[in-house]
Motif scaffolding. Structure first.
Motif, PDB file in Angstrom:
ATOM      1  N   ASP A  23      65.836  26.763  12.399  1.00  0.00           N
ATOM      2  CA  ASP A  23      65.780  27.637  11.211  1.00  0.00           C
ATOM      3  C   ASP A  23      64.886  27.163  10.234  1.00  0.00           C
ATOM      4  O   ASP A  23      64.652  26.043  10.352  1.00  0.00           O
ATOM      5  CB  ASP A  23      67.193  28.405  10.973  1.00  0.00           C
ATOM      6  N   ARG A  24      64.690  28.003   9.315  1.00  0.00           N
ATOM      7  CA  ARG A  24      63.783  27.484   8.138  1.00  0.00           C
ATOM      8  C   ARG A  24      64.494  26.446   7.266  1.00  0.00           C
ATOM      9  O   ARG A  24      63.697  25.356   6.979  1.00  0.00           O
ATOM     10  CB  ARG A  24      63.740  28.708   7.079  1.00  0.00           C
ATOM     11  N   ASP A  25      65.752  26.209   7.288  1.00  0.00           N
ATOM     12  CA  ASP A  25      66.497  25.052   6.537  1.00  0.00           C
ATOM     13  C   ASP A  25      66.331  23.682   7.394  1.00  0.00           C
ATOM     14  O   ASP A  25      66.045  22.875   6.753  1.00  0.00           O
ATOM     15  CB  ASP A  25      67.931  25.727   6.303  1.00  0.00           C
ATOM     16  N   LYS A  26      66.485  24.072   8.543  1.00  0.00           N
ATOM     17  CA  LYS A  26      66.624  22.840   9.442  1.00  0.00           C
ATOM     18  C   LYS A  26      64.978  22.183   9.411  1.00  0.00           C
ATOM     19  O   LYS A  26      64.898  20.915   9.372  1.00  0.00           O
ATOM     20  CB  LYS A  26      66.778  23.308  11.029  1.00  0.00           C
ATOM     21  N   LEU A  27      63.939  23.167   9.402  1.00  0.00           N
ATOM     22  CA  LEU A  27      62.522  22.473   9.452  1.00  0.00           C
ATOM     23  C   LEU A  27      62.427  21.777   8.041  1.00  0.00           C
ATOM     24  O   LEU A  27      61.806  20.752   7.888  1.00  0.00           O
ATOM     25  CB  LEU A  27      61.837  23.673   9.570  1.00  0.00           C
ATOM     26  N   ALA A  28      62.924  22.355   7.100  1.00  0.00           N
ATOM     27  CA  ALA A  28      62.896  21.802   5.746  1.00  0.00           C
ATOM     28  C   ALA A  28      63.602  20.465   5.767  1.00  0.00           C
ATOM     29  O   ALA A  28      62.950  19.476   5.060  1.00  0.00           O
ATOM     30  CB  ALA A  28      63.386  22.757   4.588  1.00  0.00           C
ATOM     31  N   GLN A  29      64.663  20.249   6.099  1.00  0.00           N
ATOM     32  CA  GLN A  29      65.576  18.984   6.307  1.00  0.00           C
ATOM     33  C   GLN A  29      64.740  17.979   7.134  1.00  0.00           C
ATOM     34  O   GLN A  29      64.642  16.851   6.749  1.00  0.00           O
ATOM     35  CB  GLN A  29      66.872  19.157   6.885  1.00  0.00           C
ATOM     36  N   MET A  35      61.004  13.650   9.919  1.00  0.00           N
ATOM     37  CA  MET A  35      61.431  14.035  11.130  1.00  0.00           C
ATOM     38  C   MET A  35      60.510  15.356  11.683  1.00  0.00           C
ATOM     39  O   MET A  35      59.999  15.791  10.833  1.00  0.00           O
ATOM     40  CB  MET A  35      62.851  14.112  11.363  1.00  0.00           C
ATOM     41  N   GLY A  36      60.684  15.760  12.780  1.00  0.00           N
ATOM     42  CA  GLY A  36      60.485  16.928  13.517  1.00  0.00           C
ATOM     43  C   GLY A  36      59.064  16.932  13.723  1.00  0.00           C
ATOM     44  O   GLY A  36      58.199  15.830  13.646  1.00  0.00           O
ATOM     45  N   PRO A  37      58.474  18.226  13.971  1.00  0.00           N
ATOM     46  CA  PRO A  37      56.870  18.125  14.400  1.00  0.00           C
ATOM     47  C   PRO A  37      55.774  18.093  13.151  1.00  0.00           C
ATOM     48  O   PRO A  37      56.320  18.141  12.003  1.00  0.00           O
ATOM     49  CB  PRO A  37      56.688  19.626  14.859  1.00  0.00           C
ATOM     50  N   ALA A  38      54.698  17.695  13.394  1.00  0.00           N
ATOM     51  CA  ALA A  38      53.698  17.443  12.566  1.00  0.00           C
ATOM     52  C   ALA A  38      53.371  18.706  11.863  1.00  0.00           C
ATOM     53  O   ALA A  38      53.598  19.664  12.415  1.00  0.00           O
ATOM     54  CB  ALA A  38      52.486  16.858  13.093  1.00  0.00           C
ATOM     55  N   PHE A  39      52.976  18.624  10.531  1.00  0.00           N
ATOM     56  CA  PHE A  39      52.810  19.867   9.934  1.00  0.00           C
ATOM     57  C   PHE A  39      51.690  19.705   8.791  1.00  0.00           C
ATOM     58  O   PHE A  39      51.210  18.562   8.582  1.00  0.00           O
ATOM     59  CB  PHE A  39      54.155  20.362   9.166  1.00  0.00           C
ATOM     60  N   TYR A  40      51.083  20.606   8.432  1.00  0.00           N
ATOM     61  CA  TYR A  40      50.124  20.807   7.121  1.00  0.00           C
ATOM     62  C   TYR A  40      50.914  21.339   5.921  1.00  0.00           C
ATOM     63  O   TYR A  40      51.398  22.126   6.112  1.00  0.00           O
ATOM     64  CB  TYR A  40      48.894  21.512   7.288  1.00  0.00           C
ATOM     65  N   LYS A  41      50.784  20.612   4.854  1.00  0.00           N
ATOM     66  CA  LYS A  41      51.010  21.041   3.526  1.00  0.00           C
ATOM     67  C   LYS A  41      49.836  21.452   2.724  1.00  0.00           C
ATOM     68  O   LYS A  41      49.136  20.801   2.289  1.00  0.00           O
ATOM     69  CB  LYS A  41      51.930  20.440   2.818  1.00  0.00           C
ATOM     70  N   LEU A  42      49.653  23.018   2.369  1.00  0.00           N
ATOM     71  CA  LEU A  42      48.641  23.378   1.582  1.00  0.00           C
ATOM     72  C   LEU A  42      49.247  24.047   0.530  1.00  0.00           C
ATOM     73  O   LEU A  42      49.463  25.250   0.495  1.00  0.00           O
ATOM     74  CB  LEU A  42      47.876  24.200   2.632  1.00  0.00           C
ATOM     75  N   GLY A  43      49.352  23.449  -0.613  1.00  0.00           N
ATOM     76  CA  GLY A  43      49.940  23.812  -1.616  1.00  0.00           C
ATOM     77  C   GLY A  43      51.370  23.936  -1.486  1.00  0.00           C
ATOM     78  O   GLY A  43      52.142  22.876  -0.991  1.00  0.00           O
TER      79      GLY A  43
END
Length: 69
Positions: A23-29, A35-43
């Motif tokens: 869920d959204r909280d787990k991905l944020a943790q 940890m977790g999958p690679a991501f992009y942070k745009l702003g």
């Protein structure tokens, strides 16, 4: 390798398809802990590429037929 996510699609937080890994909280943790999958942070927007999600899922695969040392 089976693709759980569309390779060429971008996923953003709130996409129902992301619920399969957390869920959204787990991905944020996971992001906070590096940890977790690679991501992009745009702003303030977080974007996951389908190809990165599939690569991460494949890395989590456990094959019980392989003997652990």
């Amino acid at each position: 390798m089976t693709n759980l996510f569309e390779q060429n699609r971008n996923y953003v937080l709130g996409d129902q398809d992301l619920e399969i890994i957390g869920d959204r909280d787990k991905l944020a943790q996971w992001r906070h802990k590096g940890m977790g999958p690679a991501f992009y942070k745009l702003g303030r927007k977080i974007i996951y590429r389908g190809a990165d999600l599939n690569a991460w899922v494949e890395a989590q695969r456990v094959d019980p037929s392989i003997e652990c040392a």
